[in-house]
Design an enzyme around this catalytic site. Structure first.
Site, short mmCIF file in Angstrom:
data_model
loop_
_atom_site.label_atom_id
_atom_site.label_comp_id
_atom_site.label_asym_id
_atom_site.label_seq_id
_atom_site.Cartn_x
_atom_site.Cartn_y
_atom_site.Cartn_z
N GLU A 312 0.79 -1.24 0.00
CA GLU A 312 0.00 0.00 0.00
C GLU A 312 0.82 1.29 0.00
O GLU A 312 0.64 2.14 0.88
CB GLU A 312 -0.98 0.00 1.20
CG GLU A 312 -1.97 -1.15 1.15
CD GLU A 312 -3.09 -1.08 2.20
OE1 GLU A 312 -2.98 -0.27 3.14
OE2 GLU A 312 -4.05 -1.84 2.08
N GLU A 417 -5.80 -8.46 -0.17
CA GLU A 417 -6.50 -8.18 1.08
C GLU A 417 -7.97 -7.94 0.78
O GLU A 417 -8.30 -7.22 -0.16
CB GLU A 417 -5.95 -6.92 1.79
CG GLU A 417 -4.55 -7.09 2.34
CD GLU A 417 -4.11 -5.89 3.18
OE1 GLU A 417 -4.97 -5.15 3.69
OE2 GLU A 417 -2.89 -5.71 3.31
#
Ligand SMILES: *[C@@H]1O[C@H](CO)[C@@H](O)[C@H](O)[C@H]1NC(C)=O
Ligand SMILES: *[C@@H]1O[C@H](CO)[C@@H](O)[C@H](O)[C@H]1NC(C)=O
Ligand SMILES: *[C@@H]1O[C@H](CO)[C@@H](O)[C@H](O)[C@H]1NC(C)=O
Ligand SMILES: *[C@@H]1O[C@H](CO)[C@@H](O)[C@H](O)[C@H]1NC(C)=O
Length: 552
Positions: A312, A417
């Protein structure tokens, strides 16, 4: 007086009393010390971490055949099994050998890639083939080697004035005690049984988050250096035993690539940004240089299926060309060092999937990583259950197909995720002390209130918004709520299997660990034998959930 001389001290009655008491105390101390130390005799001979082995997790086991003299004086803790909190399934014979400057200590020489996670997938020794035909079904072991307050709230149980909100502030506060606290967590939160259960649940891949301090630390970092490294290596070996393939996930990079608490340090982004931005970007490349030399060893060829670059990176605020260049540099280092087979994974940076069309498409065997959640977005968390399932089914299928097509998106896409979370009610989920969107108690402490959510964002958006039901013991959930959770999961899995597959976030939290997946299957929250199933996402099958009080 005694024979005309002053009485010796031991003849005085009062002193005799004291003597007796002192003897009793000394005797007690001897008994206690003997009880604690003697079973560990020899363990502390090599200095370092006195008495830090917690019981019950294998510390000291298997050391009988090892002479403490075989460990050189002054060997660092990661080379000295006599101070490890857990010795299970480690090779305890001392070696200071390294590969890529990273220790091999703890590894056995031989390995066996014959295991197969389940009947849907090939054994490790056999090629997986095409992920677009056989998508990965995986899970993250998050909150383990990279801490997250919501996953292990007990580690963040401090007075709020201390400001302990992430791994950085925790270890700065604990100082020398950080080692014992974290190693105890490493040794107990994830064990061999974790991987056994993961395979039994029908999954075939495991994403393992870890952070740069497993490899290196800098400039007075408070982080615990290197201890997590051997736990990472042992986890890979346990995955091997159960036929699970591994996705390596660097969750925290030097400087922090997103400023979020799960990168280790909440606050400003110092990677490719700020005064030390370039230094930290180079440090992160150095980390990949060392990691890729290590993981280029033949023993990792079949098991490391996915090699992640950075979890991320926040490309909505970072320079996009800067991150793309860094990504290409990291990719080239890793391939040049001999990691030739693993899929190299880079994050979508929250830019919008359409913006990846035409970017980095010359990198071979690489994949874009998208993380899909409804609870971190104020426009999605307000959806009612029918809308959430419909969106997971239609919206995410459409996004996946768009991303998988090289003319409309990047191409190969994984969802490393996602979750069934319907609310952001779990303790510390948004941050230590910030409240939640669901009930409108999300207060960041920004003086101008920027970023706060002070209006309730559950579907009714009124005073009925409450966390009580969502946070209740799962055995108390209504069958309709469990039906929703299951449909929400199946809709997502269906969508993500239009891509190269998925990794659920997260296998365990402290409270979920008491509620095992077996109970979850028995209760109908989780699909049994996931590997035997086709997932279902037919819009016509989505009930209106009108039998529910809006939540749950
Ligand atoms: C354990 O490690 C030592 C040192 O690297 C190595 O020589 C030995 O072969 C290993 N033992 C086994 C059983 O793999
Ligand atoms: C902290 O991490 C959690 C996940 O563990 C995430 O949901 C949250 O957004 C993060 N908050 C901040 C402020 O970094
Ligand atoms: C970038 O770095 C500067 C200087 O350290 C800092 O003030 C700013 O907050 C950083 N940007 C982000 C988005 O964190
Ligand atoms: C959920 O929202 C949709 C769209 O607003 C609505 O049609 C439906 O009736 C809602 N379901 C319930 C149970 O309120």
């Amino acid at each position: 007086m005694w024979n005309g001389k002053p009485a010796p001290w031991y003849k005085k009655r009062r002193n005799l009393c004291i003597l007796i008491w002192v003897s009793v105390v000394v005797l007690l101390i001897i008994i206690i010390v003997a009880a604690v130390v003697v079973p560990n005799a020899g363990k502390d001979d090599n200095g370092g971490k006195q008495g830090s082995s917690p019981g019950g997790s294998g510390g000291g086991k298997g050391l009988d055949g090892i002479s403490p003299d075989s460990i050189p004086k002054g060997a660092p803790s990661w080379l000295n099994p006599f101070v490890w909190a857990s010795t299970d399934d480690f090779n305890l014979t001392y070696t200071d050998e390294t590969v890529g400057d990273l220790p091999v200590m703890g590894l056995y020489t031989d390995w066996d890639d014959s295991a197969r996670a389940n009947g849907r997938v090939p054994a490790l020794k056999d090629p997986w083939g095409d992920y677009s035909k056989l998508p990965a079904r995986g899970v993250n072991v998050g909150g383990w080697l990279s801490l997250e307050p919501f996953i292990t709230p007990s580690l963040f149980n401090y007075a709020s004035v201390l400001g302990i909100v992430d791994e950085y502030t925790l270890c700065r506060y604990l100082a020398a005690r950080c080692e014992q606290v974290l190693e105890n967590h490493y040794a107990t939160f994830v064990t061999e049984n974790t991987f056994k259960e993961i395979a039994e649940a029908g999954l075939d891949h495991v994403r393992i988050p870890f952070s740069y301090w497993a490899v290196q630390t800098y400039d007075g970092d408070p982080y615990l250096f290197r201890t997590s490294w051997r736990y990472l290596l042992r986890a890979i070996e346990w995955c091997r035993k159960y036929g699970l393939r591994v996705n390596l996930d660097p969750h925290g990079l030097p400087g922090s690539q997103n400023g979020w608490n799960h990168s280790g340090r909440l606050g400003a982004i110092g990677w490719l940004n700020g005064t030390d931005g370039n230094t930290n970007a180079q440090r992160a490349l150095d980390m990949h240089d060392r990691l890729s030399k290590f993981f280029a060893q033949p023993r990792y060829k079949n098991i490391i299926s996915h090699y992640g670059l950075a979890n991320e990176p926040k490309m909505t605020v970072l320079s996009v060309p800067g991150v793309l260049k860094w990504t290409t540099d990291a990719y080239n280092i890793i391939r040049k060092n001999g990691v030739t087979d693993a899929i190299i994974v880079f994050g979508d940076g929250f830019r919008g999937l359409e913006n990846w069309q035409g970017e980095l498409q010359d990198l071979s065997n690489a994949a874009l990583d998208v993380h899909q959640y409804v609870i971190f977005n104020e426009n999605l968390i307000v959806y009612n259950h029918s809308q959430k399932v419909k969106f997971a089914c239609e919206g995410w299928t459409q996004q996946t197909l768009q991303s998988m097509d090289r003319s409309t998106g990047y191409g190969p896409t994984i969802m490393a995720e996602w979750s069934q979370a319907d609310t952001d009610c779990a303790k510390h989920l948004t941050n230590v002390g910030w409240g939640n969107r669901w009930t409108g108690t999300y207060v960041t402490g920004n003086p101008a209130g920027i970023g706060d959510f002070t209006e309730p964002l559950c579907p009714t958006q009124d005073r009925r918004c409450s966390c009580t039901e969502a946070n209740a013991d799962p055995s108390k959930w209504s069958s309709a709520y469990k039906k929703f959770l299951r449909m929400f999961a199946e809709a997502q899995m269906t969508s993500f299997e239009k891509g190269w597959g998925w990794f659920y976030w997260v296998w365990d939290t402290e409270s979920a660990a008491q509620w095992s997946y077996k109970k979850g299957m028995a209760a109908g929250v989780l699909p049994a034998k996931a590997w035997e199933r086709e997932f279902n996402c037919k819009i016509s099958d989505i009930p209106s959930f009108s039998d529910l009080p809006e939540y749950y």
